[in-house]
Scaffold this motif. Structure first.
Motif, mmCIF file in Angstrom:
data_model
loop_
_atom_site.group_PDB
_atom_site.id
_atom_site.type_symbol
_atom_site.label_atom_id
_atom_site.label_comp_id
_atom_site.label_asym_id
_atom_site.label_seq_id
_atom_site.Cartn_x
_atom_site.Cartn_y
_atom_site.Cartn_z
ATOM 1 N N GLN A 105 31.086 39.757 64.708
ATOM 2 C CA GLN A 105 30.104 40.461 65.538
ATOM 3 C C GLN A 105 28.813 39.662 65.667
ATOM 4 N N VAL A 106 28.451 38.957 64.601
ATOM 5 C CA VAL A 106 27.228 38.153 64.597
ATOM 6 C C VAL A 106 27.573 36.770 64.072
ATOM 7 N N VAL A 107 27.122 35.736 64.779
ATOM 8 C CA VAL A 107 27.277 34.363 64.284
ATOM 9 C C VAL A 107 25.896 33.715 64.220
ATOM 10 N N ILE A 108 25.744 32.846 63.228
ATOM 11 C CA ILE A 108 24.469 32.168 63.024
ATOM 12 C C ILE A 108 24.722 30.681 62.882
ATOM 13 N N GLU A 109 23.970 29.906 63.642
ATOM 14 C CA GLU A 109 23.982 28.449 63.541
ATOM 15 C C GLU A 109 22.581 27.989 63.158
ATOM 16 N N VAL A 110 22.489 27.175 62.104
ATOM 17 C CA VAL A 110 21.231 26.527 61.743
ATOM 18 C C VAL A 110 21.230 25.185 62.452
ATOM 19 N N LEU A 111 20.254 24.985 63.310
ATOM 20 C CA LEU A 111 20.233 23.811 64.182
ATOM 21 C C LEU A 111 19.702 22.584 63.447
ATOM 22 N N SER A 112 20.509 21.546 63.430
ATOM 23 C CA SER A 112 20.090 20.262 62.875
ATOM 24 C C SER A 112 19.705 19.352 64.026
ATOM 25 N N PRO A 113 18.737 18.457 63.826
ATOM 26 C CA PRO A 113 18.351 17.567 64.929
ATOM 27 C C PRO A 113 19.543 16.813 65.534
ATOM 28 N N SER A 114 20.504 16.408 64.701
ATOM 29 C CA SER A 114 21.622 15.615 65.208
ATOM 30 C C SER A 114 22.683 16.445 65.925
ATOM 31 N N THR A 115 22.725 17.749 65.707
ATOM 32 C CA THR A 115 23.791 18.562 66.300
ATOM 33 C C THR A 115 23.285 19.733 67.135
ATOM 34 N N GLN A 116 21.962 19.853 67.310
ATOM 35 C CA GLN A 116 21.470 21.059 67.982
ATOM 36 C C GLN A 116 21.953 21.178 69.426
ATOM 37 N N ARG A 117 22.106 20.082 70.117
ATOM 38 C CA ARG A 117 22.605 20.171 71.496
ATOM 39 C C ARG A 117 24.034 20.712 71.522
ATOM 40 N N TYR A 118 24.866 20.198 70.647
ATOM 41 C CA TYR A 118 26.251 20.647 70.512
ATOM 42 C C TYR A 118 26.297 22.137 70.166
ATOM 43 N N ASP A 119 25.471 22.563 69.193
ATOM 44 C CA ASP A 119 25.455 23.962 68.766
ATOM 45 C C ASP A 119 24.903 24.882 69.855
ATOM 46 N N LYS A 120 23.817 24.455 70.516
ATOM 47 C CA LYS A 120 23.158 25.298 71.516
ATOM 48 C C LYS A 120 23.959 25.396 72.812
ATOM 49 N N GLU A 121 24.651 24.337 73.159
ATOM 50 C CA GLU A 121 25.366 24.342 74.433
ATOM 51 C C GLU A 121 26.837 24.712 74.265
ATOM 52 N N LEU A 122 27.619 23.843 73.669
ATOM 53 C CA LEU A 122 29.065 24.046 73.621
ATOM 54 C C LEU A 122 29.466 25.210 72.722
ATOM 55 N N LYS A 123 29.003 25.218 71.477
ATOM 56 C CA LYS A 123 29.419 26.289 70.570
ATOM 57 C C LYS A 123 28.859 27.644 71.013
ATOM 58 N N ALA A 124 27.618 27.679 71.440
ATOM 59 C CA ALA A 124 27.038 28.948 71.889
ATOM 60 C C ALA A 124 27.800 29.499 73.090
ATOM 61 N N MET A 125 28.261 28.628 73.979
ATOM 62 C CA MET A 125 29.057 29.068 75.127
ATOM 63 C C MET A 125 30.369 29.691 74.649
ATOM 64 N N GLN A 134 28.502 40.131 69.373
ATOM 65 C CA GLN A 134 27.427 40.877 70.004
ATOM 66 C C GLN A 134 26.080 40.158 69.938
ATOM 67 N N GLU A 135 25.889 39.344 68.895
ATOM 68 C CA GLU A 135 24.621 38.647 68.727
ATOM 69 C C GLU A 135 24.860 37.254 68.155
ATOM 70 N N ILE A 136 24.031 36.326 68.608
ATOM 71 C CA ILE A 136 24.071 34.948 68.136
ATOM 72 C C ILE A 136 22.649 34.583 67.724
ATOM 73 N N LEU A 137 22.500 34.026 66.518
ATOM 74 C CA LEU A 137 21.206 33.517 66.088
ATOM 75 C C LEU A 137 21.276 32.004 66.004
ATOM 76 N N LEU A 138 20.337 31.331 66.656
ATOM 77 C CA LEU A 138 20.180 29.889 66.542
ATOM 78 C C LEU A 138 18.879 29.670 65.784
ATOM 79 N N VAL A 139 18.993 29.129 64.579
ATOM 80 C CA VAL A 139 17.886 29.039 63.639
ATOM 81 C C VAL A 139 17.415 27.593 63.544
ATOM 82 N N SER A 140 16.168 27.346 63.874
ATOM 83 C CA SER A 140 15.597 25.999 63.782
ATOM 84 C C SER A 140 15.418 25.629 62.313
#
Length: 195
Positions: A105-125, A134-140
């Motif tokens: 229901q909820v997924v959380i990704e901690v964004l690393s400088p080297s992978t944040q584009r991958y996490d924010k774009e492909l995985k979030a999609m 229902q909810e996604i958290l992207l944590v800097s």
């Protein structure tokens, strides 16, 4: 957190599951390609540890479960590893080659400088295309900031950015509020090193 590489091998779903079961390292499977998981930095590990403790405390006496880092999530025909994932109600686990949560229901990704584009774009999609999420958290990890994506009616997603250690994020799907001061406890940000 997966590290996109140029030469990601193509595999069938069955080949990937067999490969992953016999591997000492974790790999994500996206659109028929295999991505090796990268190591994590100290701030990344501290944030995941903090979030794990917060979820344990918030969910321990409720019919909810949270898993950190090693629980795969099935997103369509893809397999990914969020940093944390949670579900209320019965967790549906596909066992076999790898344990996979099929109703997150909820997924959380901690964004690393080297992978944040991958996490924010492909995985979030992929997460947005998974009906149970229902909810996604992207944590800097470079500043106290969390982007919260929320599924609305007709699969429309809204985003709310929360910035600053005095702020908090409410996860409606779990009825949990995360104070950013707790999420980022013991984390030193890059600009603090220079002060």
């Amino acid at each position: 957190m997966a590290l996109p590489q140029q030469d990601n091998p193509r595999m069938s779903r069955g080949e990937y599951l067999e490969f992953e079961r016999n591997s000492d390292e974790r790999h994500e499977y996206i659109h028929g390609r295999v991505y090796a998981m990268a190591g994590a930095s100290e701030p990344h590990n501290q944030i995941v540890f903090n979030l794990s403790g917060l979820f344990w405390s918030a969910l321990r006496k409720r019919p909810c479960k949270a898993y950190a880092e090693n629980m795969a999530v099935q997103a369509g025909k893809n397999y990914v590893y969020p940093d944390l994932v949670a579900v209320c109600g019965e967790a549906q686990i596909e066992s076999g080659q790898i344990d996979t949560l099929t109703n997150p229901q909820v997924v959380i990704e901690v964004l690393s400088p080297s992978t944040q584009r991958y996490d924010k774009e492909l995985k979030a999609m992929l997460y947005r295309q998974t009906p149970s999420i229902q909810e996604i958290l992207l944590v800097s990890q470079t500043m106290p900031a969390i982007s919260r994506y929320v599924r609305q009616e007709n699969d429309v997603w809204t985003v709310q950015d929360t910035i600053g250690v005095d702020a908090a994020v409410k996860l409606a799907a779990l009825d949990v509020t995360l104070a950013l001061a707790d999420v980022y406890e013991k984390v030193t940000f890059p600009d603090e090193d220079e002060a």
